[in-house]
Design a protein around this motif. Structure first.
Motif, short mmCIF file in Angstrom:
data_model
loop_
_atom_site.label_atom_id
_atom_site.label_comp_id
_atom_site.label_asym_id
_atom_site.label_seq_id
_atom_site.Cartn_x
_atom_site.Cartn_y
_atom_site.Cartn_z
N ASP A 35 0.80 -1.22 0.00
CA ASP A 35 0.00 0.00 0.00
C ASP A 35 0.84 1.27 0.00
OD1 ASP A 35 -2.34 -1.47 0.01
OD2 ASP A 35 -2.45 -1.54 2.20
N ILE A 36 2.15 1.14 -0.10
CA ILE A 36 3.00 2.33 -0.11
C ILE A 36 2.69 3.19 -1.34
CG2 ILE A 36 5.38 3.12 -0.50
CD1 ILE A 36 6.36 1.02 1.34
N ARG A 37 2.60 4.49 -1.12
CA ARG A 37 2.36 5.43 -2.21
C ARG A 37 3.70 5.95 -2.72
NH1 ARG A 37 1.19 11.23 -2.50
NH2 ARG A 37 1.71 11.30 -0.29
N LEU A 38 3.89 5.96 -4.04
CA LEU A 38 5.13 6.43 -4.65
C LEU A 38 4.94 7.85 -5.16
CD1 LEU A 38 8.00 6.11 -5.78
CD2 LEU A 38 6.98 5.01 -7.80
N VAL A 39 5.81 8.75 -4.71
CA VAL A 39 5.83 10.13 -5.20
C VAL A 39 7.16 10.33 -5.91
CG1 VAL A 39 5.78 12.58 -4.58
CG2 VAL A 39 4.38 10.93 -3.31
N GLU A 40 7.12 10.74 -7.18
CA GLU A 40 8.35 10.92 -7.95
C GLU A 40 8.53 12.38 -8.36
OE1 GLU A 40 9.66 7.95 -10.80
OE2 GLU A 40 7.77 6.87 -10.49
N ARG A 41 9.79 12.83 -8.28
CA ARG A 41 10.17 14.14 -8.78
C ARG A 41 11.32 13.95 -9.77
NH1 ARG A 41 6.44 18.13 -7.96
NH2 ARG A 41 5.56 17.93 -5.85
N HIS A 42 11.05 14.22 -11.04
CA HIS A 42 12.08 14.13 -12.08
C HIS A 42 12.60 15.54 -12.32
CE1 HIS A 42 11.58 9.86 -13.18
NE2 HIS A 42 10.31 10.05 -12.81
N LEU A 43 13.75 15.83 -11.75
CA LEU A 43 14.24 17.20 -11.70
C LEU A 43 14.76 17.72 -13.03
CD1 LEU A 43 16.07 17.19 -8.25
CD2 LEU A 43 13.68 17.72 -8.77
N SER A 44 15.15 16.84 -13.94
CA SER A 44 15.60 17.32 -15.24
C SER A 44 14.42 17.69 -16.13
CB SER A 44 16.49 16.28 -15.92
OG SER A 44 17.71 16.15 -15.24
N ALA A 45 13.37 16.88 -16.09
CA ALA A 45 12.18 17.16 -16.88
C ALA A 45 11.40 18.34 -16.32
CB ALA A 45 11.28 15.93 -16.95
N ASN A 46 11.41 18.45 -15.00
CA ASN A 46 10.70 19.55 -14.33
C ASN A 46 11.67 20.20 -13.34
OD1 ASN A 46 7.75 19.10 -15.26
ND2 ASN A 46 8.40 17.08 -14.55
N SER A 47 12.63 20.91 -13.89
CA SER A 47 13.69 21.48 -13.07
C SER A 47 13.18 22.58 -12.14
CB SER A 47 14.78 22.07 -13.96
OG SER A 47 15.84 22.61 -13.19
N PRO A 48 13.65 22.59 -10.89
CA PRO A 48 13.28 23.70 -10.00
C PRO A 48 13.70 25.04 -10.59
CG PRO A 48 14.33 21.91 -8.77
CD PRO A 48 14.51 21.60 -10.23
N SER A 49 12.94 26.06 -10.28
CA SER A 49 13.25 27.40 -10.78
C SER A 49 14.53 27.92 -10.13
CB SER A 49 12.11 28.36 -10.46
OG SER A 49 10.89 27.88 -10.98
N PRO A 50 15.28 28.75 -10.84
CA PRO A 50 16.44 29.40 -10.20
C PRO A 50 15.99 30.21 -8.99
CG PRO A 50 16.49 29.70 -12.58
CD PRO A 50 15.15 29.11 -12.27
N ILE A 51 16.85 30.27 -7.99
CA ILE A 51 16.53 31.06 -6.80
C ILE A 51 16.35 32.53 -7.21
CG2 ILE A 51 17.35 31.83 -4.55
CD1 ILE A 51 16.56 28.88 -4.63
N SER A 52 15.22 33.11 -6.85
CA SER A 52 14.90 34.47 -7.25
C SER A 52 15.22 35.47 -6.14
CB SER A 52 13.41 34.58 -7.60
OG SER A 52 12.62 34.37 -6.44
N GLY A 53 15.23 36.74 -6.52
CA GLY A 53 15.41 37.78 -5.52
C GLY A 53 14.27 37.80 -4.52
N ALA A 54 13.06 37.50 -4.99
CA ALA A 54 11.90 37.46 -4.09
C ALA A 54 12.06 36.37 -3.05
CB ALA A 54 10.62 37.26 -4.89
N TYR A 55 12.59 35.23 -3.48
CA TYR A 55 12.80 34.13 -2.53
C TYR A 55 13.88 34.50 -1.51
CZ TYR A 55 13.81 29.45 -0.73
OH TYR A 55 14.01 28.37 0.10
N ALA A 56 14.96 35.08 -2.00
CA ALA A 56 16.04 35.49 -1.09
C ALA A 56 15.54 36.52 -0.08
CB ALA A 56 17.21 36.05 -1.90
N ASP A 57 14.74 37.47 -0.55
CA ASP A 57 14.18 38.48 0.35
C ASP A 57 13.27 37.85 1.39
OD1 ASP A 57 15.52 40.49 -0.96
OD2 ASP A 57 13.80 41.09 -2.19
N ALA A 58 12.47 36.89 0.96
CA ALA A 58 11.55 36.22 1.89
C ALA A 58 12.32 35.47 2.97
CB ALA A 58 10.63 35.27 1.13
N ILE A 59 13.46 34.87 2.61
CA ILE A 59 14.30 34.19 3.60
C ILE A 59 14.83 35.19 4.62
CG2 ILE A 59 16.50 32.99 3.92
CD1 ILE A 59 14.47 31.11 2.83
N VAL A 60 15.39 36.29 4.12
CA VAL A 60 15.97 37.30 5.01
C VAL A 60 14.91 37.91 5.92
CG1 VAL A 60 17.11 39.55 5.07
CG2 VAL A 60 17.87 37.82 3.43
N GLN A 61 13.73 38.14 5.39
CA GLN A 61 12.66 38.77 6.15
C GLN A 61 11.88 37.78 7.02
OE1 GLN A 61 10.36 40.60 3.04
NE2 GLN A 61 12.05 41.94 2.41
#
Length: 208
Positions: A35-61
């Motif tokens: 009954d184990i559920r499999l969750v897959e992330r294929h990072l080349s086909a669906n690559s994470p977005s580059p770290i943005s300025g908005a993300y960096a600001d949200a971390i700092v704030q």
């Protein structure tokens, strides 16, 4: 219901031999827990977005989790929080992790979300769980025939420990650029996987 998170960072996608080994590990888990559920992330086909300025600001704030800049990070973090088993299939690129996996890491390691700080050190906030890292490489980087350094293994070990996951095993598919070495490596990897107490055939036989 238990779940296994499989993160595949190979540019070859499902055709990657490291990914094939990861699916064997998943099948071994399913043989004991159907009954184990499999969750897959294929990072080349669906690559994470580059770290943005908005993300960096949200971390700092120290912005709230609900801020739009954290949507992608929250998705990846929830994957990890929700899994009982973590499997990462990755090539070694220039001695370490490929760019897509590095981006995934940058989104998963988040201050006061997956780790906190105590006495100047980063301490994981997530519960430990079994993790398996399968590393594919064209050359040799581990053992007596190594011809290049391996910065990937200590780096990924430290990354996972930082968020609280310390039960990490590695399986190496080395020398995959040469047919003879690749065949030997695949045989060795199959044996290592079969003997793994969590992801291998031993757990299936023991029923544990």
């Amino acid at each position: 219901m238990k779940s296994v998170l499989l993160v595949n960072a190979s540019p070859q996608g499902p055709a990657s031999r490291a990914y094939g080994m990861a699916r064997k590990a998943t099948d071994n888990l399913l043989s004991t827990e159907p009954d184990i559920r499999l969750v897959e992330r294929h990072l080349s086909a669906n690559s994470p977005s580059p770290i943005s300025g908005a993300y960096a600001d949200a971390i700092v704030q120290r912005a709230r989790r609900e801020t739009p800049a954290f949507v992608e990070s929250e998705t990846f973090i929830q994957d990890v929080i929700g899994c009982d088993y973590l499997i990462i299939a990755t090539p070694m690129h220039n001695f370490t992790v490929p760019a897509s996996l590095k981006l995934w890491i940058d989104y998963v390691l988040r201050d006061e979300r997956t780790f906190t700080r105590r006495d100047g050190y980063k301490v994981g906030l997530l519960a430990d769980r079994p993790a398996l890292v399968i590393v594919g490489s064209g050359g040799m980087h581990n053992g007596p025939h190594a011809r290049q350094p391996d910065y990937l293994s200590p780096y990924l070990t430290h990354v996972l420990t930082t968020i609280g996951i310390s039960s990490v095993a590695f399986i190496y598919l080395q020398g995959m650029a040469r047919q003879d070495a690749a065949e030997q490596s695949l045989v060795s990897a199959d044996r290592q996987l079969a003997a793994n107490p969590v992801f291998g055939l031993v757990s299936a036989v023991a029923g544990s």
